[in-house]
Structures are given as structure tokens and as C-alpha cells.
Design a protein around this motif. Structure first.
Motif, PDB file in Angstrom:
ATOM      1  N   VAL A  68      42.457  39.151  98.097  1.00 19.66           N
ATOM      2  CA  VAL A  68      41.223  38.835  97.374  1.00 19.66           C
ATOM      3  C   VAL A  68      40.056  39.456  98.139  1.00 19.66           C
ATOM      4  N   THR A  70      36.029  41.364  97.717  1.00 16.81           N
ATOM      5  CA  THR A  70      34.867  41.741  96.922  1.00 16.81           C
ATOM      6  C   THR A  70      34.571  43.231  97.128  1.00 16.81           C
ATOM      7  N   LYS A 156      38.367  46.032  94.189  1.00 16.21           N
ATOM      8  CA  LYS A 156      37.832  44.670  94.255  1.00 16.21           C
ATOM      9  C   LYS A 156      38.650  43.767  93.351  1.00 16.21           C
ATOM     10  N   THR A 157      38.696  42.506  93.731  1.00 10.25           N
ATOM     11  CA  THR A 157      39.422  41.530  92.936  1.00 10.25           C
ATOM     12  C   THR A 157      38.613  41.205  91.688  1.00 10.25           C
ATOM     13  N   LYS A 158      39.265  41.337  90.546  1.00  5.91           N
ATOM     14  CA  LYS A 158      38.601  41.065  89.280  1.00  5.91           C
ATOM     15  C   LYS A 158      38.485  39.559  89.080  1.00  5.91           C
ATOM     16  N   LYS A 159      37.352  39.131  88.540  1.00  2.05           N
ATOM     17  CA  LYS A 159      37.159  37.705  88.254  1.00  2.05           C
ATOM     18  C   LYS A 159      37.975  37.325  87.029  1.00  2.05           C
ATOM     19  N   LYS A 160      38.528  36.129  87.080  1.00  2.00           N
ATOM     20  CA  LYS A 160      39.344  35.646  85.952  1.00  2.00           C
ATOM     21  C   LYS A 160      38.508  34.908  84.949  1.00  2.00           C
TER      22      LYS A 160
END
Length: 160
Positions: A68, A70, A156-160
Motif C-alpha cells: 500500500v 501513495t 500508487k495504491t488505488k482507492k477502493k
């Protein structure tokens, strides 16, 4: 130092790839026989460089940030790697110029002057070890940060 283990590792890999690439360029004649094509083919190094930044930031995401990350964290990691590469760049350039292709500067000066692209004085001022050391350091820093910013967008980790 432990926090930057990934960046140190990949900066060393990046520097090694640079040395290998220059050896390859020299071996195929881009520093002498085919010097007219050097400016075209040398830019292909961008492909392995982008891949290396991708692998480095991806490793940082997986091992340090537990999957995870950013965009900012990726950019910082790539920025640190860029600084380390910039610190190593003059040393790498020295090795290239002294051990791998010691006649490159005289060859490129002769070619540039013969092609009418520069006067001999301008070519000598541009194509020399000190100039290339500075260009390598600042160029790798600038391009590294830009590359890190773009690669971090994809990692980057995509928001769910």
C-alpha cells in the motif's frame, strides 16, 4: 540506512546498467565507427532506465509499504534513488571515460567539427570529462525525479 536499502540497491543496479550500456555502445562502434548514429541510439537507454525505476519503486511498495503506497511515497523513494544515482554519476562517467571508451571525446569532437555542428572550441568545451560529469549528475537527478513521478502514478495504491 535500513530505510533506504531498496534505493541504494537500485541506484547501484542503475549505475551498473549504465556501465554495461556504454560498453555495448562502444562494442558496436557507436563511439567511433558509427559515431554519427550515436545520438539516436544512445537514447534507447531510457527504456531500461524506466524499467529499473518501475522495478525499484514496485519493490519499495511491496517490501517497505506492505503493498500500500501513495504517489508521494513512491515519488520520495524514486527521488532518493535519483539523488543516489546523481552522486554516483560522476564516478560512473569517470569509469566510462577512462576505462570503457577513452577516445570518445576526441572522436565526438572530430565528428561534430567535421559535420559543421560546432566550432572546435565549442565542441571541446562541451565534450569533455568535467562537462559530462556535471551533465550526468544533474541530468540523472532531473530525469530520475520526473521518471519517479510518472512511475509512481502507475504504482500508487488505488482507492477502493
Amino acid at each position: 540506512m535500513k530505510n533506504f536499502k531498496t534505493e541504494i540497491k537500485w541506484a547501484l543496479i542503475f549505475s551498473t546498467v549504465t556501465l554495461l550500456w556504454m560498453f555495448l555502445e562502444k562494442s558496436v562502434g557507436l563511439h567511433d565507427k558509427f559515431i554519427a548514429q550515436h545520438a539516436i541510439y544512445t537514447n534507447l537507454i531510457a527504456i531500461p532506465y524506466i524499467i529499473l525505476f518501475y522495478l525499484a519503486i514496485r519493490e519499495k511498495k511491496q517490501t517497505y509499504y506492505n503493498g500500500v503506497m501513495t504517489w508521494q511515497q513512491g515519488l520520495i523513494s524514486g527521488g532518493i534513488m535519483s539523488v543516489l544515482i546523481a552522486i554516483l554519476a560522476p564516478i560512473v562517467q569517470y569509469i566510462i571515460s577512462m576505462a570503457i571508451t577513452p577516445h570518445y571525446f576526441e572522436n565526438v569532437i572530430a565528428y561534430t567539427v567535421a559535420a559543421g555542428s560546432m566550432s572546435k572550441e565549442a565542441a571541446q568545451a562541451y565534450f569533455n570529462l568535467n562537462s559530462y560529469m556535471v551533465q550526468a549528475a544533474f541530468g540523472s537527478l532531473a530525469m530520475g525525479i520526473v521518471t519517479a513521478a510518472i512511475v509512481s502514478l502507475f504504482l500508487k495504491t488505488k482507492k477502493k
